[in-house]
Scaffold this motif. Structure first.
Motif, PDB file in Angstrom:
ATOM      1  N   LEU A 177       0.830  -1.205   0.000  1.00 59.43           N
ATOM      2  CA  LEU A 177       0.000   0.000   0.000  1.00 59.43           C
ATOM      3  C   LEU A 177       0.863   1.252   0.000  1.00 59.43           C
ATOM      4  O   LEU A 177       0.441   2.297   0.479  1.00 59.43           O
ATOM      5  N   ASN A 178       2.073   1.134  -0.531  1.00 53.14           N
ATOM      6  CA  ASN A 178       2.971   2.281  -0.484  1.00 53.14           C
ATOM      7  C   ASN A 178       2.654   3.330  -1.529  1.00 53.14           C
ATOM      8  O   ASN A 178       3.477   3.671  -2.357  1.00 53.14           O
ATOM      9  N   PHE A 179       1.442   3.839  -1.492  1.00 54.04           N
ATOM     10  CA  PHE A 179       1.061   4.829  -2.495  1.00 54.04           C
ATOM     11  C   PHE A 179       1.632   6.181  -2.127  1.00 54.04           C
ATOM     12  O   PHE A 179       1.672   6.542  -0.972  1.00 54.04           O
ATOM     13  N   GLN A 180       1.999   6.913  -3.158  1.00 56.61           N
ATOM     14  CA  GLN A 180       2.385   8.288  -2.879  1.00 56.61           C
ATOM     15  C   GLN A 180       1.245   9.214  -3.260  1.00 56.61           C
ATOM     16  O   GLN A 180       1.250  10.390  -2.962  1.00 56.61           O
ATOM     17  N   ASP A 181       0.252   8.646  -3.892  1.00 58.20           N
ATOM     18  CA  ASP A 181      -0.774   9.477  -4.486  1.00 58.20           C
ATOM     19  C   ASP A 181      -2.101   8.706  -4.433  1.00 58.20           C
ATOM     20  O   ASP A 181      -2.140   7.531  -4.808  1.00 58.20           O
ATOM     21  N   PRO A 182      -3.171   9.336  -3.981  1.00 58.77           N
ATOM     22  CA  PRO A 182      -4.452   8.624  -3.924  1.00 58.77           C
ATOM     23  C   PRO A 182      -4.883   8.097  -5.284  1.00 58.77           C
ATOM     24  O   PRO A 182      -5.650   7.153  -5.370  1.00 58.77           O
ATOM     25  N   LYS A 183      -4.411   8.730  -6.350  1.00 55.61           N
ATOM     26  CA  LYS A 183      -4.783   8.260  -7.697  1.00 55.61           C
ATOM     27  C   LYS A 183      -4.317   6.824  -7.902  1.00 55.61           C
ATOM     28  O   LYS A 183      -5.014   6.005  -8.489  1.00 55.61           O
ATOM     29  N   VAL A 184      -3.087   6.552  -7.427  1.00 48.96           N
ATOM     30  CA  VAL A 184      -2.568   5.193  -7.551  1.00 48.96           C
ATOM     31  C   VAL A 184      -3.396   4.261  -6.668  1.00 48.96           C
ATOM     32  O   VAL A 184      -3.714   3.127  -7.042  1.00 48.96           O
ATOM     33  N   ALA A 185      -3.758   4.791  -5.517  1.00 46.52           N
ATOM     34  CA  ALA A 185      -4.563   3.979  -4.599  1.00 46.52           C
ATOM     35  C   ALA A 185      -5.877   3.593  -5.254  1.00 46.52           C
ATOM     36  O   ALA A 185      -6.396   2.501  -5.058  1.00 46.52           O
ATOM     37  N   GLU A 186      -6.393   4.496  -6.056  1.00 47.65           N
ATOM     38  CA  GLU A 186      -7.661   4.232  -6.716  1.00 47.65           C
ATOM     39  C   GLU A 186      -7.547   3.030  -7.639  1.00 47.65           C
ATOM     40  O   GLU A 186      -8.489   2.258  -7.799  1.00 47.65           O
ATOM     41  N   GLU A 187      -6.359   2.881  -8.242  1.00 45.46           N
ATOM     42  CA  GLU A 187      -6.196   1.756  -9.160  1.00 45.46           C
ATOM     43  C   GLU A 187      -6.270   0.417  -8.441  1.00 45.46           C
ATOM     44  O   GLU A 187      -6.627  -0.592  -9.033  1.00 45.46           O
ATOM     45  N   LEU A 188      -5.916   0.423  -7.162  1.00 44.09           N
ATOM     46  CA  LEU A 188      -6.049  -0.811  -6.393  1.00 44.09           C
ATOM     47  C   LEU A 188      -7.500  -1.017  -5.966  1.00 44.09           C
ATOM     48  O   LEU A 188      -8.037  -2.114  -5.959  1.00 44.09           O
ATOM     49  N   MET A 189      -8.120   0.119  -5.637  1.00 40.61           N
ATOM     50  CA  MET A 189      -9.473   0.067  -5.081  1.00 40.61           C
ATOM     51  C   MET A 189     -10.498  -0.320  -6.140  1.00 40.61           C
ATOM     52  O   MET A 189     -11.417  -1.090  -5.871  1.00 40.61           O
ATOM     53  N   ARG A 190     -10.314   0.198  -7.362  1.00 37.63           N
ATOM     54  CA  ARG A 190     -11.373   0.032  -8.352  1.00 37.63           C
ATOM     55  C   ARG A 190     -11.697  -1.424  -8.666  1.00 37.63           C
ATOM     56  O   ARG A 190     -12.874  -1.808  -8.641  1.00 37.63           O
ATOM     57  N   PRO A 191     -10.681  -2.250  -8.944  1.00 39.63           N
ATOM     58  CA  PRO A 191     -11.029  -3.645  -9.234  1.00 39.63           C
ATOM     59  C   PRO A 191     -11.766  -4.310  -8.070  1.00 39.63           C
ATOM     60  O   PRO A 191     -12.611  -5.170  -8.283  1.00 39.63           O
ATOM     61  N   ILE A 192     -11.485  -3.861  -6.857  1.00 43.63           N
ATOM     62  CA  ILE A 192     -12.169  -4.474  -5.718  1.00 43.63           C
ATOM     63  C   ILE A 192     -13.632  -4.055  -5.686  1.00 43.63           C
ATOM     64  O   ILE A 192     -14.526  -4.885  -5.655  1.00 43.63           O
TER      65      ILE A 192
END
Ligand code: PHE
Length: 531
Positions: A163-178
């Protein structure tokens, strides 16, 4: 069959607080506070808790303990499932509102109100018991366990440093498929969902004392320690005060009438009211337990957890330069990014702690809602605990899969979406949202409304007070001024009978004020009342 009971007051408190402290506290409370005026909202929320949450919780505990039954049995105990003038009056009211809505061409809502009115008219209080004790907990359990599964996925990803995101945008890429049930995430999701239900099932297998109570005694202190760790870490960051100020400084400008209603609605959900849980947990209380004090303690713990969650999240958010008005994505996208950015390279630790806390909060809540179903099986179908646990878990599993397969779109259930759009003009974005919306906007407020009215007018406040006095003693009948002044043992005040007592206040609230406020929340949350 011997009825189960809590082994100690503290066990009961922790289990009930475990039910109350859930995703609502760690995930929802911080972000609605952020959006609705910070400290001013917290104040409004506390007032709502006092006027709706507290009376309703006391009523539910008392109903449960007096009847030693879950919701279905409790409502039956005083009415033998028949109609009463009050239930007929309420059903007429619902039918009237339904007719009015239809004449304004609100087809969907009109038909739903009409149906609610007719169902109530035909089945009387029996249907109220069934909704509060079976339908609401069943529906909520199904999607709540799916989210419980997510917390588990996130916890493992956090610990493995993913979960080492530097940016919520990247986090979104993990979240969306879920959240969209993308095929590549399905196996993981299914496993997480199954593990979550499995853990819950194990706890329930062992029964009230050895399962629910014991797990709460381990998990709840852990949850508070984890939150404490995050609060301390957050507050120690340079620039943390900006977050604290955002969370707690009263911003009257952001406080609208809608905020008040949001607070009222949240009070129901966060205290696990009107979903059968407090009646069920109340039915395991012993007669020497003080219901009023217990309710206060549970509310205190629940509020404390919510405040701690806010203090864990916002300072880190502001210190790391993130926006706070992220709404729903706050916990799963912004928080991981903010925690990863905390200097020191311990991002995995802070994220791990956060998602472990979220997971524990979800698990103890899920246990309580499932216990309501288990209790129903044991009391009404007269089956053993093990069988009841297996049946409830299977039902939750089946319904939960529906949520799992259609989380953020209707791809798998197109037909249903068409029907909804035709009836209501639009549809929530998925089956899961539909169930969530229907239970929090319709079932909970209506269930709460009927429960207080039932206690106030059918069971009567007089008999409810008699139950409350057991375990609470005479304090409830002492003049509140004298009690507040600490003079109740003063010889000059020996005759403390008066009209201004907890008992009279309780009656006033349960009969009039709480129902009126609850009705307001209901009309607002289904969208009939607009400001
Ligand atoms: N009180 C819980 C929360 O705040 C709500 C809840 C309890 C939901 C139990 C489902 C089951 O999240």
């Amino acid at each position: 069959m011997k009825k189960e009971q809590w082994s100690s007051n503290i066990g009961f408190l922790l289990a009930t607080a475990g039910s109350a402290v859930g995703l609502g506290n760690v995930w929802k409370f911080p972000y609605i506070t952020g959006q609705n005026g910070g400290g001013a909202f917290v104040l409004v929320y506390l007032i709502c808790i006092a006027m709706i949450g507290f009376p309703l919780m006391v009523c539910e505990f008392a109903l449960g303990r007096a009847t030693r039954q879950g919701p279905v049995g409790a409502f039956r105990a005083f009415t033998r499932d028949r109609n009463t003038p009050l239930s007929v009056f309420l059903s007429c009211l619902l039918i009237l509102i339904g007719g009015l809505l239809l004449s304004f061409q609100y087809w969907g809502y009109g038909v739903m109100m009409l149906a609610a009115g007719i169902i109530l008219c035909v089945w009387g209080w029996k249907i109220v018991g069934a909704v509060v004790g079976v339908v609401s907990p069943g529906l909520i359990a199904s999607y709540y366990c799916v989210i419980g599964g997510w917390t588990l996925i996130y916890f493992f990803k956090a610990v493995m440093g993913e979960l080492n995101f530097q940016d919520p945008k990247v986090a979104e890429e993990l979240m969306r498929p879920i959240v969209t049930s993308a095929p590549e995430m399905m196996p993981t999701q299914i496993i997480a969902f199954l593990v979550f239900i499995g853990l819950m099932t194990i706890a329930l297998f062992f029964g009230v004392k050895n399962g629910i109570e014991r797990s709460a005694k381990i998990l709840m202190p852990m949850l508070f320690l984890l939150l404490l760790l995050l609060v301390v870490r957050g507050l120690a960051l340079p620039g943390a005060m900006k977050g604290v100020r955002f969370f707690l400084q009263p911003e009257l400008g952001n406080l609208h009438i809608e905020s008040v209603l949001t607070a009222l609605g949240h009070a129901f959900f966060t205290l696990s009211l009107a979903m059968g849980i407090s009646i069920t947990y109340g039915s395991y209380m012993r007669k020497d337990q003080n219901i009023v004090k217990s309710a206060l303690a549970v509310i205190g713990l629940d509020t404390m957890a919510a405040m701690m969650a806010g203090l864990a999240i916002f300072p880190a958010l502001f210190a790391m330069g993130f926006e706070s008005d992220q709404g729903v994505g706050l916990a799963f996208m912004v928080v991981p990014a903010a925690f990863s950015k905390i200097p020191g390279g311990l991002g995995w630790l802070w994220n791990g702690a956060f998602f472990l806390a979220l997971f524990i909060a979800a698990l103890t809540s899920a246990i309580s809602i499932m216990e309501t179903l288990v209790n129903y099986g044991i009391n009404e179908w007269k089956i053993g605990r093990r069988k009841a646990v297996v049946l409830s878990a299977s039902a939750t599993l089946l319904l939960g899969f529906l949520s799992l397969f259609s989380i953020s779109n209707w791809n798998h259930l197109r037909k249903l979406e068409d029907v909804l759009i035709r009836c209501f003009g639009d549809a929530d974005s998925s089956w899961m949202d539909l169930i969530d919306g229907f239970s929090s906007n319709w079932l909970l407020p209506l269930g709460g409304l009927f429960t207080v009215l039932f206690v106030g007018w059918i069971w009567t406040t007089r008999r409810a007070m008699r139950e409350l006095r057991v375990g609470a003693g005479s304090a409830l009948d002492t003049n509140l001024w004298i009690l507040l002044a600490g003079l109740e043992r003063d010889p000059l005040y020996l005759d403390t009978r008066s009209r201004f007592t907890f008992a009279s206040l309780f009656g006033l609230f349960v009969r009039w004020i709480t129902p009126a406020l609850t009705a307001l929340v209901f009309l607002y949350s289904v969208g009939i009342l607009r400001f």
